[in-house]
Design a protein around this motif. Structure first.
Motif, PDB file in Angstrom:
ATOM      1  N   ALA A 115       0.837  -1.201   0.000  1.00  0.00           N
ATOM      2  CA  ALA A 115       0.000   0.000   0.000  1.00  0.00           C
ATOM      3  C   ALA A 115       0.872   1.250   0.000  1.00  0.00           C
ATOM      4  CB  ALA A 115      -0.927  -0.001   1.206  1.00  0.00           C
ATOM      5  N   ARG A 116       1.899   1.262   0.826  1.00  0.00           N
ATOM      6  CA  ARG A 116       2.796   2.414   0.873  1.00  0.00           C
ATOM      7  C   ARG A 116       3.599   2.545  -0.421  1.00  0.00           C
ATOM      8  NH1 ARG A 116       1.021   6.321   4.011  1.00  0.00           N
ATOM      9  NH2 ARG A 116       0.783   5.686   6.178  1.00  0.00           N
ATOM     10  N   LEU A 117       4.026   1.425  -0.983  1.00  0.00           N
ATOM     11  CA  LEU A 117       4.759   1.473  -2.244  1.00  0.00           C
ATOM     12  C   LEU A 117       3.867   1.996  -3.368  1.00  0.00           C
ATOM     13  CD1 LEU A 117       6.694  -1.924  -2.026  1.00  0.00           C
ATOM     14  CD2 LEU A 117       7.642   0.368  -1.754  1.00  0.00           C
ATOM     15  N   THR A 118       2.600   1.584  -3.363  1.00  0.00           N
ATOM     16  CA  THR A 118       1.649   2.082  -4.364  1.00  0.00           C
ATOM     17  C   THR A 118       1.431   3.571  -4.192  1.00  0.00           C
ATOM     18  OG1 THR A 118       0.518  -0.063  -4.462  1.00  0.00           O
ATOM     19  CG2 THR A 118      -0.697   1.854  -5.262  1.00  0.00           C
ATOM     20  N   GLU A 119       1.260   4.008  -2.958  1.00  0.00           N
ATOM     21  CA  GLU A 119       1.084   5.438  -2.692  1.00  0.00           C
ATOM     22  C   GLU A 119       2.269   6.238  -3.228  1.00  0.00           C
ATOM     23  OE1 GLU A 119       0.963   8.547   1.083  1.00  0.00           O
ATOM     24  OE2 GLU A 119       1.563   6.452   1.352  1.00  0.00           O
ATOM     25  N   ASN A 120       3.480   5.773  -2.962  1.00  0.00           N
ATOM     26  CA  ASN A 120       4.669   6.491  -3.420  1.00  0.00           C
ATOM     27  C   ASN A 120       4.759   6.511  -4.943  1.00  0.00           C
ATOM     28  OD1 ASN A 120       5.490   7.002  -0.794  1.00  0.00           O
ATOM     29  ND2 ASN A 120       6.760   5.167  -0.668  1.00  0.00           N
ATOM     30  N   ALA A 121       4.394   5.396  -5.595  1.00  0.00           N
ATOM     31  CA  ALA A 121       4.455   5.341  -7.055  1.00  0.00           C
ATOM     32  C   ALA A 121       3.447   6.300  -7.675  1.00  0.00           C
ATOM     33  CB  ALA A 121       4.190   3.911  -7.530  1.00  0.00           C
ATOM     34  N   VAL A 122       2.244   6.347  -7.125  1.00  0.00           N
ATOM     35  CA  VAL A 122       1.209   7.232  -7.670  1.00  0.00           C
ATOM     36  C   VAL A 122       1.549   8.692  -7.403  1.00  0.00           C
ATOM     37  CG1 VAL A 122      -1.229   7.875  -7.484  1.00  0.00           C
ATOM     38  CG2 VAL A 122      -0.583   5.465  -7.502  1.00  0.00           C
ATOM     39  N   ARG A 123       2.216   8.968  -6.301  1.00  0.00           N
ATOM     40  CA  ARG A 123       2.590  10.345  -5.985  1.00  0.00           C
ATOM     41  C   ARG A 123       3.545  10.931  -7.033  1.00  0.00           C
ATOM     42  NH1 ARG A 123       4.840   9.794  -1.028  1.00  0.00           N
ATOM     43  NH2 ARG A 123       2.904  10.168   0.084  1.00  0.00           N
ATOM     44  N   PRO A 154       5.930   1.784 -13.847  1.00  0.00           N
ATOM     45  CA  PRO A 154       7.324   1.478 -13.494  1.00  0.00           C
ATOM     46  C   PRO A 154       7.540   1.415 -11.981  1.00  0.00           C
ATOM     47  CG  PRO A 154       7.252   3.096 -15.249  1.00  0.00           C
ATOM     48  CD  PRO A 154       5.836   2.952 -14.756  1.00  0.00           C
ATOM     49  N   GLY A 155       6.979   2.396 -11.267  1.00  0.00           N
ATOM     50  CA  GLY A 155       7.108   2.383  -9.816  1.00  0.00           C
ATOM     51  C   GLY A 155       6.398   1.206  -9.177  1.00  0.00           C
ATOM     52  N   LEU A 156       5.240   0.843  -9.731  1.00  0.00           N
ATOM     53  CA  LEU A 156       4.507  -0.302  -9.203  1.00  0.00           C
ATOM     54  C   LEU A 156       5.269  -1.598  -9.447  1.00  0.00           C
ATOM     55  CD1 LEU A 156       0.864   0.623 -10.309  1.00  0.00           C
ATOM     56  CD2 LEU A 156       1.805   0.662  -7.986  1.00  0.00           C
ATOM     57  N   ALA A 157       5.914  -1.714 -10.607  1.00  0.00           N
ATOM     58  CA  ALA A 157       6.713  -2.904 -10.898  1.00  0.00           C
ATOM     59  C   ALA A 157       7.889  -3.005  -9.935  1.00  0.00           C
ATOM     60  CB  ALA A 157       7.204  -2.870 -12.338  1.00  0.00           C
ATOM     61  N   ALA A 158       8.536  -1.871  -9.672  1.00  0.00           N
ATOM     62  CA  ALA A 158       9.642  -1.867  -8.715  1.00  0.00           C
ATOM     63  C   ALA A 158       9.151  -2.234  -7.317  1.00  0.00           C
ATOM     64  CB  ALA A 158      10.313  -0.490  -8.700  1.00  0.00           C
ATOM     65  N   GLY A 159       7.988  -1.678  -6.926  1.00  0.00           N
ATOM     66  CA  GLY A 159       7.418  -2.003  -5.623  1.00  0.00           C
ATOM     67  C   GLY A 159       7.017  -3.454  -5.511  1.00  0.00           C
ATOM     68  N   PHE A 160       6.448  -3.988  -6.592  1.00  0.00           N
ATOM     69  CA  PHE A 160       6.055  -5.398  -6.603  1.00  0.00           C
ATOM     70  C   PHE A 160       7.282  -6.287  -6.411  1.00  0.00           C
ATOM     71  CE2 PHE A 160       5.226  -9.426  -8.762  1.00  0.00           C
ATOM     72  CZ  PHE A 160       3.997  -9.785  -8.231  1.00  0.00           C
ATOM     73  N   THR A 161       8.371  -5.935  -7.078  1.00  0.00           N
ATOM     74  CA  THR A 161       9.608  -6.709  -6.949  1.00  0.00           C
ATOM     75  C   THR A 161      10.107  -6.707  -5.508  1.00  0.00           C
ATOM     76  OG1 THR A 161      10.228  -6.167  -9.230  1.00  0.00           O
ATOM     77  CG2 THR A 161      11.979  -6.934  -7.769  1.00  0.00           C
ATOM     78  N   LEU A 162      10.141  -5.525  -4.898  1.00  0.00           N
ATOM     79  CA  LEU A 162      10.576  -5.423  -3.507  1.00  0.00           C
ATOM     80  C   LEU A 162       9.679  -6.238  -2.582  1.00  0.00           C
ATOM     81  CD1 LEU A 162      11.443  -1.615  -3.212  1.00  0.00           C
ATOM     82  CD2 LEU A 162      13.041  -3.530  -3.250  1.00  0.00           C
ATOM     83  N   ASN A 163       8.374  -6.209  -2.874  1.00  0.00           N
ATOM     84  CA  ASN A 163       7.431  -6.920  -2.023  1.00  0.00           C
ATOM     85  C   ASN A 163       7.602  -8.425  -2.146  1.00  0.00           C
ATOM     86  OD1 ASN A 163       4.982  -7.407  -0.450  1.00  0.00           O
ATOM     87  ND2 ASN A 163       4.465  -5.322  -0.977  1.00  0.00           N
ATOM     88  N   VAL A 164       7.835  -8.924  -3.359  1.00  0.00           N
ATOM     89  CA  VAL A 164       8.055 -10.359  -3.549  1.00  0.00           C
ATOM     90  C   VAL A 164       9.290 -10.811  -2.765  1.00  0.00           C
ATOM     91  CG1 VAL A 164       8.678 -12.154  -5.212  1.00  0.00           C
ATOM     92  CG2 VAL A 164       6.893 -10.516  -5.774  1.00  0.00           C
ATOM     93  N   ILE A 165      10.356 -10.020  -2.850  1.00  0.00           N
ATOM     94  CA  ILE A 165      11.579 -10.368  -2.121  1.00  0.00           C
ATOM     95  C   ILE A 165      11.328 -10.371  -0.616  1.00  0.00           C
ATOM     96  CG2 ILE A 165      13.903  -9.562  -1.566  1.00  0.00           C
ATOM     97  CD1 ILE A 165      14.109  -8.586  -4.464  1.00  0.00           C
ATOM     98  N   ALA A 166      10.573  -9.380  -0.140  1.00  0.00           N
ATOM     99  CA  ALA A 166      10.240  -9.333   1.291  1.00  0.00           C
ATOM    100  C   ALA A 166       9.434 -10.552   1.707  1.00  0.00           C
ATOM    101  CB  ALA A 166       9.465  -8.052   1.607  1.00  0.00           C
ATOM    102  N   MET A 167       8.498 -10.983   0.848  1.00  0.00           N
ATOM    103  CA  MET A 167       7.684 -12.146   1.188  1.00  0.00           C
ATOM    104  C   MET A 167       8.505 -13.433   1.194  1.00  0.00           C
ATOM    105  SD  MET A 167       4.771 -10.979   1.987  1.00  0.00           S
ATOM    106  CE  MET A 167       5.678  -9.535   2.573  1.00  0.00           C
ATOM    107  N   ILE A 168       9.519 -13.513   0.343  1.00  0.00           N
ATOM    108  CA  ILE A 168      10.416 -14.673   0.385  1.00  0.00           C
ATOM    109  C   ILE A 168      11.157 -14.698   1.721  1.00  0.00           C
ATOM    110  CG2 ILE A 168      12.519 -15.670  -0.618  1.00  0.00           C
ATOM    111  CD1 ILE A 168      11.549 -14.723  -3.335  1.00  0.00           C
ATOM    112  N   GLU A 169      11.618 -13.525   2.166  1.00  0.00           N
ATOM    113  CA  GLU A 169      12.295 -13.439   3.460  1.00  0.00           C
ATOM    114  C   GLU A 169      11.341 -13.818   4.594  1.00  0.00           C
ATOM    115  OE1 GLU A 169      13.656  -9.454   3.562  1.00  0.00           O
ATOM    116  OE2 GLU A 169      15.200  -9.742   2.030  1.00  0.00           O
ATOM    117  N   TYR A 170      10.094 -13.316   4.527  1.00  0.00           N
ATOM    118  CA  TYR A 170       9.129 -13.622   5.573  1.00  0.00           C
ATOM    119  C   TYR A 170       8.764 -15.100   5.572  1.00  0.00           C
ATOM    120  CZ  TYR A 170       8.424  -8.584   6.172  1.00  0.00           C
ATOM    121  OH  TYR A 170       8.607  -7.250   6.422  1.00  0.00           O
ATOM    122  N   SER A 171       8.673 -15.702   4.387  1.00  0.00           N
ATOM    123  CA  SER A 171       8.342 -17.130   4.316  1.00  0.00           C
ATOM    124  C   SER A 171       9.446 -17.962   4.944  1.00  0.00           C
ATOM    125  CB  SER A 171       8.112 -17.555   2.863  1.00  0.00           C
ATOM    126  OG  SER A 171       9.323 -17.603   2.129  1.00  0.00           O
TER     127      SER A 171
END
Length: 226
Positions: A115-123, A154-171
């Motif tokens: 949500a925060r990454l999306t907010e930053n990308a849209v901003r 582009p920002g959403l794609a970058a945010g999605f990438t960061l989020n996937v990596i974070a979820m791998i760490e959390y898993s």
């Protein structure tokens, strides 16, 4: 012999028999969580931005409330969040261990982050484009979908990438509650059984996986940038 003496290490030829199923379990967990994250986190991020003073429908009360909800999921380290949310997990799934038990804390953390990454990308979308859309008679939902999301890709794609990596760490962390996956394998075979072969294999696989996802995400960002 000491009780802490290492067990016999897994022969390298046998490592894929353990590692590949664990990789599949990690992929399943991350795929399910990221589906929830995108479906909930994306709209939540749009609401956070568009209820802010810079958005299409400024509303201080709504903005503060939604921001507080998003911040709640990002305030605690994942281990603490996972422990704190155990009663909810028990209520929803009837268990506090396994694959299902990892979904809720991972989704809560992931939705807030995205949500925060999306907010930053849209901003980052120029305000002029929004004004043109409004002047042209477009509705707010049309502007969100046709201008904000499209220009923020582009920002959403970058945010999605960061989020996937974070979820791998959390898993991997969730392996401590028996969720399966690479983290579970590393903890139960590599750490508890003192099997350095498995531990090294899990570490190398996680590093390679993150590098591959980051490389793919960077390529996607470049392709979407115009």
């Amino acid at each position: 012999m000491s009780a802490l003496a290492p067990l016999i290490a897994t022969p390298w030829p046998d490592v894929p028999d353990l590692l590949l199923p664990a990789l599949g379990e990690t992929a399943r967990t991350v795929a399910v969580v990221m589906t929830i994250v995108v479906l909930l986190g994306g709209p939540l991020g749009l609401l956070i931005f568009n209820t802010s003073p810079l958005g299409l429908t400024p509303n201080r009360a709504a903005h503060v409330t939604i921001s507080w909800i998003a911040n709640l999921g990002r305030s605690l380290p994942f281990l603490v969040l996972m422990a704190a949310i155990i009663p909810v997990t028990k209520l929803v799934f009837g268990t506090t261990i396994g694959f299902k038990a990892a979904l809720i804390p991972m989704a809560v953390a992931g939705v807030a982050f995205f949500a925060r990454l999306t907010e930053n990308a849209v901003r980052e979308v120029p305000r002029d484009l929004l004004d043109v859309g409004l002047a042209g008679g477009s509705g707010r939902w049309q502007i969100m979908a046709g201008i904000q999301l499209r220009e923020a890709l582009p920002g959403l794609a970058a945010g999605f990438t960061l989020n996937v990596i974070a979820m791998i760490e959390y898993s991997a962390i969730a392996g401590a509650i028996g969720s399966g996956g690479i983290g579970y394998l590393a903890v139960n075979y590599g750490y508890r059984r003192f099997d350095n072969t498995i531990m090294i294999a899990c570490i190398v696989l996680l590093i390679a996986l993150v590098q591959l996802i980051q490389f793919t995400g960077d390529r996607a960002v470049r392709a979407l940038t115009h």
